[in-house]
Design a protein around this motif. Structure first.
Motif, PDB file in Angstrom:
ATOM      1  N   THR A  32     -30.165  71.755  55.110  1.00 61.18           N
ATOM      2  CA  THR A  32     -32.409  72.085  54.697  1.00 61.18           C
ATOM      3  C   THR A  32     -32.346  71.203  53.224  1.00 61.18           C
ATOM      4  OG1 THR A  32     -31.806  73.969  55.930  1.00 61.18           O
ATOM      5  CG2 THR A  32     -32.640  74.157  53.581  1.00 61.18           C
ATOM      6  N   ALA A  48     -39.286  74.833  46.458  1.00 63.40           N
ATOM      7  CA  ALA A  48     -39.504  75.024  47.513  1.00 63.40           C
ATOM      8  C   ALA A  48     -38.649  74.426  48.521  1.00 63.40           C
ATOM      9  CB  ALA A  48     -40.876  73.893  48.148  1.00 63.40           C
ATOM     10  N   ILE A  50     -36.707  73.133  53.166  1.00 61.59           N
ATOM     11  CA  ILE A  50     -38.271  73.019  54.070  1.00 61.59           C
ATOM     12  C   ILE A  50     -36.664  73.796  55.013  1.00 61.59           C
ATOM     13  CG2 ILE A  50     -37.072  70.845  54.321  1.00 61.59           C
ATOM     14  CD1 ILE A  50     -39.675  69.977  56.016  1.00 61.59           C
ATOM     15  N   THR A  57     -40.960  75.979  56.362  1.00 64.40           N
ATOM     16  CA  THR A  57     -40.705  75.842  55.138  1.00 64.40           C
ATOM     17  C   THR A  57     -41.062  77.228  53.811  1.00 64.40           C
ATOM     18  OG1 THR A  57     -43.112  76.055  54.789  1.00 64.40           O
ATOM     19  CG2 THR A  57     -42.009  73.849  55.215  1.00 64.40           C
ATOM     20  N   THR A  68     -46.519  70.924  48.895  1.00 61.79           N
ATOM     21  CA  THR A  68     -46.633  71.555  49.800  1.00 61.79           C
ATOM     22  C   THR A  68     -44.930  70.522  50.085  1.00 61.79           C
ATOM     23  OG1 THR A  68     -48.904  71.729  50.519  1.00 61.79           O
ATOM     24  CG2 THR A  68     -46.794  70.447  52.499  1.00 61.79           C
ATOM     25  N   ILE A  69     -44.016  71.272  51.168  1.00 59.36           N
ATOM     26  CA  ILE A  69     -42.907  70.515  51.155  1.00 59.36           C
ATOM     27  C   ILE A  69     -42.503  70.231  52.413  1.00 59.36           C
ATOM     28  CG2 ILE A  69     -41.538  72.616  51.806  1.00 59.36           C
ATOM     29  CD1 ILE A  69     -39.204  71.563  50.501  1.00 59.36           C
ATOM     30  N   SER A  70     -42.310  68.613  52.601  1.00 65.07           N
ATOM     31  CA  SER A  70     -42.114  68.108  53.502  1.00 65.07           C
ATOM     32  C   SER A  70     -40.974  67.177  53.631  1.00 65.07           C
ATOM     33  CB  SER A  70     -43.329  67.371  53.715  1.00 65.07           C
ATOM     34  OG  SER A  70     -43.476  65.906  53.361  1.00 65.07           O
ATOM     35  N   ARG A  71     -40.811  66.462  55.091  1.00 69.82           N
ATOM     36  CA  ARG A  71     -39.759  65.781  55.518  1.00 69.82           C
ATOM     37  C   ARG A  71     -39.888  64.623  56.268  1.00 69.82           C
ATOM     38  NH1 ARG A  71     -34.563  69.244  56.066  1.00 69.82           N
ATOM     39  NH2 ARG A  71     -33.337  67.573  56.494  1.00 69.82           N
ATOM     40  N   TRP A 102     -30.249  78.078  56.440  1.00 65.22           N
ATOM     41  CA  TRP A 102     -31.858  78.834  56.496  1.00 65.22           C
ATOM     42  C   TRP A 102     -31.781  80.266  56.463  1.00 65.22           C
ATOM     43  CZ3 TRP A 102     -35.663  76.879  54.780  1.00 65.22           C
ATOM     44  CH2 TRP A 102     -37.192  77.552  55.004  1.00 65.22           C
TER      45      TRP A 102
END
Length: 125
Positions: A32, A48, A50, A57, A68-71, A102
């Motif tokens: 995570t 934030a 993810i 998220t 906005t968090i992304s990976r 998580w």
């Protein structure tokens, strides 16, 4: 383990920035990932997080709808897209790796094992 943030800088209020965090030395797809920030004289605060799979998220109320968090697990990189920035967003931004957990712990610094050195974001009014 190394986490290296980039993409910070000076931006005017209302502008956007995209932060990146490149990870190495760990199994990125099993971690995570979170973003935190710390302004001068203040405690480090959650921004934030993810899930390690990318499916899930969570964001702080103060940034919902704007950040906005992304990976990308293929690139071992996590991103933070920040839109509609205000001067209140001025801080050093840190990424962190939190293992396979998580839970609510991922909204606290204690939920993370590894940290980057941070990247400065300054929003001018």
């Amino acid at each position: 383990v190394q986490l290296v943030e980039s993409g910070g800088g000076l931006v005017q209020a209302g502008g956007s920035l995209r932060l990146s965090c490149a990870a190495s030395g760990l199994t990125f797809s099993s971690n995570t990932m979170g973003w935190f920030r710390q302004a001068p004289g203040k405690e480090r605060e959650f921004v934030a997080a993810i899930h390690w799979s990318g499916h899930g998220t969570v964001a702080a109320d103060s940034v919902k709808g704007r950040f906005t968090i992304s990976r990308d697990n293929a690139k071992n990189t996590v991103y933070l897209q920040m839109n509609s920035l205000t001067p209140a967003a001025t801080a050093v931004y840190y990424c962190a790796a939190g293992g396979i957990t998580w839970s609510g712990r991922n909204q606290r610094p204690s939920g993370y094992n590894y940290w980057g050195l941070g990247t400065q974001v300054t929003v001018s009014s």
